[in-house]
Design a protein around this motif. Structure first.
Motif, PDB file in Angstrom:
ATOM      1  N   LEU A  80      37.598  41.933  43.400  1.00 32.92           N
ATOM      2  CA  LEU A  80      38.887  41.354  43.771  1.00 32.92           C
ATOM      3  C   LEU A  80      39.982  42.411  43.810  1.00 32.92           C
ATOM      4  CD1 LEU A  80      40.840  38.962  44.241  1.00 32.92           C
ATOM      5  CD2 LEU A  80      40.944  38.683  41.751  1.00 32.92           C
ATOM      6  N   THR A  81      40.018  43.230  42.768  1.00 34.39           N
ATOM      7  CA  THR A  81      41.065  44.249  42.671  1.00 34.39           C
ATOM      8  C   THR A  81      40.984  45.249  43.819  1.00 34.39           C
ATOM      9  OG1 THR A  81      41.019  44.022  40.254  1.00 34.39           O
ATOM     10  CG2 THR A  81      42.091  45.975  41.152  1.00 34.39           C
ATOM     11  N   GLN A  82      39.779  45.672  44.134  1.00 37.50           N
ATOM     12  CA  GLN A  82      39.621  46.651  45.211  1.00 37.50           C
ATOM     13  C   GLN A  82      39.920  46.041  46.575  1.00 37.50           C
ATOM     14  OE1 GLN A  82      35.671  48.141  44.399  1.00 37.50           O
ATOM     15  NE2 GLN A  82      36.442  49.750  43.058  1.00 37.50           N
ATOM     16  N   GLU A  83      39.619  44.761  46.755  1.00 37.91           N
ATOM     17  CA  GLU A  83      39.965  44.111  48.023  1.00 37.91           C
ATOM     18  C   GLU A  83      41.479  44.026  48.189  1.00 37.91           C
ATOM     19  OE1 GLU A  83      38.114  40.636  49.558  1.00 37.91           O
ATOM     20  OE2 GLU A  83      36.209  41.057  48.565  1.00 37.91           O
ATOM     21  N   LEU A  84      42.198  44.024  47.071  1.00 36.32           N
ATOM     22  CA  LEU A  84      43.661  44.015  47.113  1.00 36.32           C
ATOM     23  C   LEU A  84      44.222  45.429  47.175  1.00 36.32           C
ATOM     24  CD1 LEU A  84      44.346  41.223  44.459  1.00 36.32           C
ATOM     25  CD2 LEU A  84      44.604  41.047  46.941  1.00 36.32           C
ATOM     26  N   ASP A  85      43.331  46.409  47.391  1.00 36.21           N
ATOM     27  CA  ASP A  85      43.710  47.817  47.560  1.00 36.21           C
ATOM     28  C   ASP A  85      44.325  48.403  46.292  1.00 36.21           C
ATOM     29  OD1 ASP A  85      43.727  50.132  49.075  1.00 36.21           O
ATOM     30  OD2 ASP A  85      45.774  49.809  49.795  1.00 36.21           O
ATOM     31  N   LYS A  86      43.724  48.058  45.153  1.00 42.13           N
ATOM     32  CA  LYS A  86      44.142  48.617  43.870  1.00 42.13           C
ATOM     33  C   LYS A  86      42.933  49.284  43.218  1.00 42.13           C
ATOM     34  CE  LYS A  86      47.170  44.584  43.378  1.00 42.13           C
ATOM     35  NZ  LYS A  86      48.372  45.172  43.939  1.00 42.13           N
ATOM     36  N   MET A  87      43.213  50.216  42.302  1.00 36.24           N
ATOM     37  CA  MET A  87      42.130  50.899  41.602  1.00 36.24           C
ATOM     38  C   MET A  87      41.798  50.179  40.300  1.00 36.24           C
ATOM     39  SD  MET A  87      42.836  54.972  42.034  1.00 36.24           S
ATOM     40  CE  MET A  87      41.208  55.339  41.393  1.00 36.24           C
ATOM     41  N   VAL A  88      40.560  50.392  39.824  1.00 40.19           N
ATOM     42  CA  VAL A  88      40.117  49.757  38.584  1.00 40.19           C
ATOM     43  C   VAL A  88      39.658  50.821  37.590  1.00 40.19           C
ATOM     44  CG1 VAL A  88      38.620  48.024  37.550  1.00 40.19           C
ATOM     45  CG2 VAL A  88      39.255  47.828  39.961  1.00 40.19           C
TER      46      VAL A  88
END
Length: 248
Positions: free
Chosen positions: A193-201
């Motif tokens: 989910l986070t990566q689909e929102l263009d954020k790093m984890v």
């Protein structure tokens, strides 16, 4: 204690799970008394949040990190982005954004080398006001991360409303992956989910090769934990940076 520089900046590196190279670090405070006795944050931070001293301590940490980065940049040495925790008390100040900008300007610190870290537990219903404040500093080039992700009650709303760049998955979920399939699913879906929102984890508390392998398999971006490095004094961290290769 602050005047006598008893508060020390310790840094714990963050590593790219694919390249296994250092790409950043988190700044952590330790209180080291003159006799060498060390007091850990969980003992003094709650007290400082109640009496207001946390404001001075948080900015002291930011100053120390900016000063270290500026010295290295002046000498053309390798630098990595450093994340610094910010307390709820700081965020309630009307001059907070101006104060942060002033610290960076006074040390001529590139904003992209600073990441401000908020714990998920500090957020309340006033997300719109929080988003405005965060956007001011994000427009300067500073990045935001949310720590302890998944431990609060408004995770999805935070992702929707706040200009966050990085999500840090709480260590508790990783610890439970050995015995709980549910925790494995939660981490995997959070990464997706986070990566689909263009954020790093970033996943914290990585202590075993098995945990690292699992995180790599689900394409988590970064890892932080004792498997890679413990929190270390600033001078030790600088030596580590001196020996590190820059990862583009």
């Amino acid at each position: 204690a602050l005047a006598h520089k008893e508060f020390k900046v310790y840094l714990q590196p963050k590593y790219d799970l694919v390249t296994k190279k250092m790409v950043g670090a988190e700044a952590l405070v330790r209180w080291v008394k003159d006799d060498g006795t060390m007091i850990y944050p969980d003992e003094f931070i709650p007290v400082f949040e109640k009496n207001g001293f946390i404001k001075q301590l948080d900015f002291y940490m930011l100053e120390q990190v900016c000063e270290m980065l500026r010295k290295r940049l002046t000498k053309n040495k390798v630098c990595f982005p450093i994340s610094i925790n910010q307390s709820r008390v700081l965020l309630n100040s009307e001059t907070y954004t101006a104060d942060v900008a002033m610290v960076l300007n006074s040390h001529d610190t590139p904003p992209d080398l600073i990441e401000l870290e908020l714990t998920e537990r500090i957020f309340s219903d006033s997300l719109d006001e929080m988003a405005k404040m965060m956007s001011v500093l994000k427009d300067l080039g500073i990045r935001w991360s949310i720590d302890d992700f998944g431990t609060g009650y408004s995770s999805l709303n935070l992702l929707k409303k706040l200009p966050v760049d990085i999500i840090k998955i709480d260590k508790a979920f990783l610890d439970e992956t050995e015995t709980s399939n549910v925790s494995k699913i939660i981490i995997r879906k959070t990464v997706e989910l986070t990566q689909e929102l263009d954020k790093m984890v970033v996943c914290e508390g990585v202590e075993t090769e098995e945990q690292a392998s699992y995180l790599k398999a689900i394409h988590c971006d970064l890892a932080q934990g004792y498997l890679y490095a413990k929190p270390m004094p600033m001078d030790e961290f600088e030596k580590l940076m001196d020996s590190a290769e820059v990862v583009a």
